[in-house]
Design a protein around this motif. Structure first.
Motif, PDB file in Angstrom:
ATOM      1  N   PHE A  55     -16.896   9.730 -33.749  1.00  0.00           N
ATOM      2  CA  PHE A  55     -15.480  10.045 -33.625  1.00  0.00           C
ATOM      3  C   PHE A  55     -15.051  10.554 -32.253  1.00  0.00           C
ATOM      4  CE2 PHE A  55     -15.792  10.107 -38.239  1.00  0.00           C
ATOM      5  CZ  PHE A  55     -14.698   9.335 -38.572  1.00  0.00           C
ATOM      6  N   VAL A  56     -15.942  11.022 -31.423  1.00  0.00           N
ATOM      7  CA  VAL A  56     -15.515  11.558 -30.136  1.00  0.00           C
ATOM      8  C   VAL A  56     -14.906  10.451 -29.277  1.00  0.00           C
ATOM      9  CG1 VAL A  56     -16.284  12.677 -28.004  1.00  0.00           C
ATOM     10  CG2 VAL A  56     -17.118  13.477 -30.194  1.00  0.00           C
ATOM     11  N   GLY A  57     -15.552   9.309 -29.234  1.00  0.00           N
ATOM     12  CA  GLY A  57     -15.036   8.197 -28.443  1.00  0.00           C
ATOM     13  C   GLY A  57     -13.738   7.624 -28.959  1.00  0.00           C
ATOM     14  N   LEU A  87     -13.851  18.990 -26.577  1.00  0.00           N
ATOM     15  CA  LEU A  87     -14.153  18.701 -27.983  1.00  0.00           C
ATOM     16  C   LEU A  87     -15.645  18.823 -28.253  1.00  0.00           C
ATOM     17  CD1 LEU A  87     -13.067  17.789 -30.748  1.00  0.00           C
ATOM     18  CD2 LEU A  87     -13.566  15.456 -30.032  1.00  0.00           C
ATOM     19  N   GLY A  88     -16.463  18.349 -27.330  1.00  0.00           N
ATOM     20  CA  GLY A  88     -17.913  18.489 -27.498  1.00  0.00           C
ATOM     21  C   GLY A  88     -18.338  19.946 -27.536  1.00  0.00           C
ATOM     22  N   LEU A  89     -17.759  20.744 -26.659  1.00  0.00           N
ATOM     23  CA  LEU A  89     -18.086  22.173 -26.642  1.00  0.00           C
ATOM     24  C   LEU A  89     -17.619  22.861 -27.919  1.00  0.00           C
ATOM     25  CD1 LEU A  89     -19.221  24.542 -25.054  1.00  0.00           C
ATOM     26  CD2 LEU A  89     -16.970  24.835 -24.020  1.00  0.00           C
ATOM     27  N   LEU A  90     -16.430  22.502 -28.400  1.00  0.00           N
ATOM     28  CA  LEU A  90     -15.937  23.063 -29.661  1.00  0.00           C
ATOM     29  C   LEU A  90     -16.864  22.711 -30.816  1.00  0.00           C
ATOM     30  CD1 LEU A  90     -13.654  24.495 -31.291  1.00  0.00           C
ATOM     31  CD2 LEU A  90     -12.642  22.222 -31.545  1.00  0.00           C
ATOM     32  N   CYS A  91     -17.309  21.465 -30.867  1.00  0.00           N
ATOM     33  CA  CYS A  91     -18.214  21.045 -31.942  1.00  0.00           C
ATOM     34  C   CYS A  91     -19.554  21.768 -31.862  1.00  0.00           C
ATOM     35  CB  CYS A  91     -18.411  19.532 -31.902  1.00  0.00           C
ATOM     36  SG  CYS A  91     -16.942  18.619 -32.371  1.00  0.00           S
ATOM     37  N   VAL A  92     -20.061  21.974 -30.652  1.00  0.00           N
ATOM     38  CA  VAL A  92     -21.320  22.714 -30.500  1.00  0.00           C
ATOM     39  C   VAL A  92     -21.146  24.160 -30.940  1.00  0.00           C
ATOM     40  CG1 VAL A  92     -22.953  23.620 -28.801  1.00  0.00           C
ATOM     41  CG2 VAL A  92     -22.296  21.235 -28.730  1.00  0.00           C
ATOM     42  N   LEU A  93     -20.019  24.759 -30.566  1.00  0.00           N
ATOM     43  CA  LEU A  93     -19.763  26.140 -30.981  1.00  0.00           C
ATOM     44  C   LEU A  93     -19.643  26.253 -32.502  1.00  0.00           C
ATOM     45  CD1 LEU A  93     -17.253  27.348 -28.248  1.00  0.00           C
ATOM     46  CD2 LEU A  93     -19.634  28.020 -28.542  1.00  0.00           C
TER      47      LEU A  93
END
Length: 132
Positions: A55-57, A87-93
Motif C-alpha cells: 500500500f505505500v506505493g 508514512l514509513g516512519l509512522l508505520c515503524v513507530l
C-alpha cells in the motif's frame, strides 16, 4: 530519483494529453518507455532495501497530491518522497508499540492506513479530478 526529476517536463506535458504533448515536442513513446524502465528500477531498488511493504506505493502519491493540491511533477516528486518517508516512519513507530514485547509486522499496519486512503480517492475521484 534524480533521473525522475529530469522527466518532469515530459510528465507535465503528458498530463495534458498525448496529442498536446507531441505538439509541444515531447516524444511520447520514448518518454513512456523511459518512465516504465525508470519506475521499474526504482521499484526494484526500494523493494530490495525495504521489502514488499504493501500500500505505500499506491497510497503515498495520492496523499502527496491531496496535500500539495498540485499536479506539477516538480512539486509532486519531492512531496511523494517526503510523504513516503513519513508514512514509513509512522508505520515503524506503530509496529513497535510502547509497553509490548512483540513487534507487529509493518505489512500488517500499512493496509490499515492505506485502505481508507485508496477508498477515499476512488469514491471521490471526480471531485478530486485526479484521473483526468
Amino acid at each position: 530519483i534524480a533521473l525522475s526529476m529530469l522527466m518532469v517536463k515530459p510528465l507535465d506535458a503528458m498530463l495534458l494529453g498525448d496529442a498536446y504533448a507531441a505538439n509541444l515536442g515531447v516524444d511520447v513513446r520514448r518518454s513512456r518507455n523511459r518512465l516504465l524502465i525508470l519506475s521499474g528500477v526504482l521499484t526494484a531498488v526500494v523493494t530490495a532495501f525495504c521489502g514488499p511493504i504493501a500500500f505505500v506505493g499506491m497510497v503515498v502519491p495520492h496523499v502527496a497530491r491531496l496535500l500539495t493540491r498540485s499536479s506539477r511533477h516538480l512539486i509532486l516528486i519531492p512531496a511523494t518522497a517526503l510523504a513516503g518517508a513519513a508514512l514509513g516512519l509512522l508505520c515503524v513507530l506503530l509496529s513497535v508499540m510502547p509497553g509490548s514485547r512483540g513487534i507487529i509486522p509493518i505489512n500488517a499496519i500499512t493496509p490499515i492506513i492505506g485502505v481508507p486512503v485508496i477508498l477515499y480517492v476512488i469514491l471521490n475521484r471526480h471531485r478530486l479530478n485526479l484521473f483526468g
